[in-house]
Write a protein that holds these residues in place. Structure first.
Motif, PDB file in Angstrom:
ATOM      1  N   LEU A 194      57.042  92.117  44.004  1.00  0.00           N
ATOM      2  CA  LEU A 194      56.823  90.676  44.038  1.00  0.00           C
ATOM      3  C   LEU A 194      57.046  90.107  45.433  1.00  0.00           C
ATOM      4  N   LYS A 195      57.939  90.704  46.193  1.00  0.00           N
ATOM      5  CA  LYS A 195      58.239  90.220  47.546  1.00  0.00           C
ATOM      6  C   LYS A 195      57.032  90.318  48.466  1.00  0.00           C
ATOM      7  N   GLN A 226      55.122  84.231  43.614  1.00  0.00           N
ATOM      8  CA  GLN A 226      56.544  84.515  43.462  1.00  0.00           C
ATOM      9  C   GLN A 226      57.217  83.448  42.606  1.00  0.00           C
ATOM     10  N   VAL A 276      64.568  88.180  46.178  1.00  0.00           N
ATOM     11  CA  VAL A 276      63.277  87.496  46.082  1.00  0.00           C
ATOM     12  C   VAL A 276      63.463  85.995  46.164  1.00  0.00           C
ATOM     13  N   GLN A 336      56.172  83.575  38.882  1.00  0.00           N
ATOM     14  CA  GLN A 336      56.769  84.676  38.143  1.00  0.00           C
ATOM     15  C   GLN A 336      58.268  84.497  37.946  1.00  0.00           C
ATOM     16  N   SER A 359      60.587  93.381  41.259  1.00  0.00           N
ATOM     17  CA  SER A 359      61.098  92.458  42.274  1.00  0.00           C
ATOM     18  C   SER A 359      60.683  92.905  43.668  1.00  0.00           C
ATOM     19  N   ILE A 408      53.889  83.233  48.129  1.00  0.00           N
ATOM     20  CA  ILE A 408      55.034  82.433  47.702  1.00  0.00           C
ATOM     21  C   ILE A 408      54.744  81.714  46.385  1.00  0.00           C
ATOM     22  N   GLN A 441      53.976  89.560  47.538  1.00  0.00           N
ATOM     23  CA  GLN A 441      52.944  88.630  47.069  1.00  0.00           C
ATOM     24  C   GLN A 441      53.146  87.242  47.681  1.00  0.00           C
ATOM     25  N   THR A 456      49.126  93.206  41.115  1.00  0.00           N
ATOM     26  CA  THR A 456      50.491  93.684  41.335  1.00  0.00           C
ATOM     27  C   THR A 456      50.789  94.889  40.462  1.00  0.00           C
TER      28      THR A 456
END
Length: 407
Positions: free
Chosen positions: A198-199, A206, A400, A209, A195, A203, A201, A314
């Motif tokens: 992911l923040k 996000q 997120v 995923q 998480s 939108i 990456q 990632t």
């Protein structure tokens, strides 16, 4: 450089045998391959064969396998038609050993995926030989044909214990695993770690995923999630139930229709993205409105290949920058949803029986066989220490979901 473009449906003329009459038929478009701007005839004829002759419903794995093979040939300056006498120098064996098996060892591919990819390459060569696009000889051939004895496990195993199948020495063996071992969900710590990564990456990535992790969607289902299903929701409701399937543009497995649950905070995040200037700017790059929610910076809908590339980056960031052993695939996010969501339904405070909880998960995840869903229950029973009966995903992914970032 290899480029893949989805061609539109087209019409072509055919001549009836033994007479001079002509007629036209409508054929479906297919992924069209270009190498340095030139039409790749062999691959495109193969794709047309799969779509319009074999009537294959889904050729995504074929496309991924052939494109990966072709890019390998391109990077190593190899020809798909030339096969040196020494087996280890043949392009097919080089692809198997230096690309697929190396990716398996590095944790980038599973054994089963590598096996599927090499089988698609084998099928491509068999078809090309049948169609006369390539000639084989004792010295010039892409692989050796083998006949393998397989043990019978069905009801008549006592009558015929083995049967023989045709194979090749290119095949990649897949280790046998129990059904529970085939599940590889993220642990709590891994979800928290992912998480955070992911923040950072985009939108679009996000949202994709989160659709997998919080709704249990498959990778292509999340790619084709349509604009028509996105709406603004009141925060009073916790989940929104929606129907997905071919009727609204979602490429579900086997074309089935099912109802899924979408957390309200995720639905509102998707709505903010839908009306954002970022998405409108990207959509304007195309020549027509895009039905899919997620759009690339080129004005095209996201594809599973694009998502896989983002996920690999990632994962590499987690491994290299954070120095953490992270051995997962995008599909493991769906398994994570299944295990944690089932655990939350089995919580004593909710009071659902295992049968009712299993029925809900089976419907939300679109499992055709209840044996698939039972794997999740068995996994939870074997890992009670690591799966707490709370809706952990909603807690850890809250930051997120509620943050709107455009990195």
């Amino acid at each position: 450089m290899l480029t893949i473009v989805q061609s539109d449906d087209f019409e072509t003329e055919i001549q009836t045998p033994f007479c001079g009459t002509k007629s036209s038929i409508q054929l479906k478009g297919f992924p069209t391959f270009y190498e340095n701007g030139e039409y790749v005839t062999a691959i495109n004829l193969w794709m047309n064969h799969l779509i319009n002759v074999k009537r294959a419903k889904n050729i995504n794995s074929n496309v991924r396998a052939i494109s990966r093979y072709w890019r390998f040939l391109e990077s190593h300056k190899l020809s798909w038609k030339d096969f040196p006498t020494i087996k280890s120098n043949k392009p097919t064996y080089l692809f198997r050993n230096q690309d697929l098996l190396a990716a398996v060892k590095a944790g980038e591919l599973s054994n089963s995926t590598a096996s599927i990819y090499i089988n698609h390459v084998i099928k491509f060569y068999e078809w090309a030989y049948y169609e006369g696009l390539i000639q084989f000889s004792k010295e010039n051939k892409p692989f050796e044909v083998e006949f393998v004895s397989v043990k019978t496990t069905g009801m008549l195993a006592h009558i015929n214990r083995n049967y023989v199948v045709r194979s090749s020495d290119l095949r990649i063996k897949v280790p046998r695993r129990t059904p529970e071992q085939s599940l590889n969900p993220l642990t709590e710590d891994e979800v928290k770690l992912y998480s955070r990564a992911l923040k950072k990456q985009s939108i679009e990535f996000q949202i994709h995923q989160l659709l997998q992790l919080m709704c249990g969607l498959r990778i292509e289902e999340a790619c084709t999630f349509p604009v028509s299903l996105v709406k603004r929701c009141n925060s009073d409701t916790y989940h929104v139930q929606i129907s997905i399937g071919p009727h609204n543009g979602v490429n579900t497995k086997f074309g089935s229709v099912r109802t899924i649950e979408v957390p309200t905070v995720l639905m509102n995040k998707m709505h903010r993205y839908l009306i954002s200037e970022r998405r409108q700017y990207r959509e304007c790059k195309g020549d027509k409105p895009i039905a899919e929610l997620l759009i690339t910076n080129r004005g095209k809908p996201y594809t599973p290949n694009a998502i896989q590339r983002h996920f690999n980056l990632t994962r590499s960031h987690i491994r290299n920058e954070l120095n953490v052993h992270f051995q997962h695939r995008t599909h493991d996010l769906r398994a994570t949803y299944g295990t944690f969501r089932l655990a939350s339904l089995l919580d004593e405070n909710i009071g659902l029986s295992p049968f009712d909880a299993m029925s809900l998960i089976m419907g939300w995840m679109g499992h055709k066989d209840e044996k698939t869903t039972w794997r999740y229950l068995n996994f939870i029973n074997r890992n009670k220490a690591s799966i707490r009966a709370v809706c952990f995903l909603d807690q850890v992914m809250d930051s997120v979901v509620n943050e709107y970032e455009d990195p």
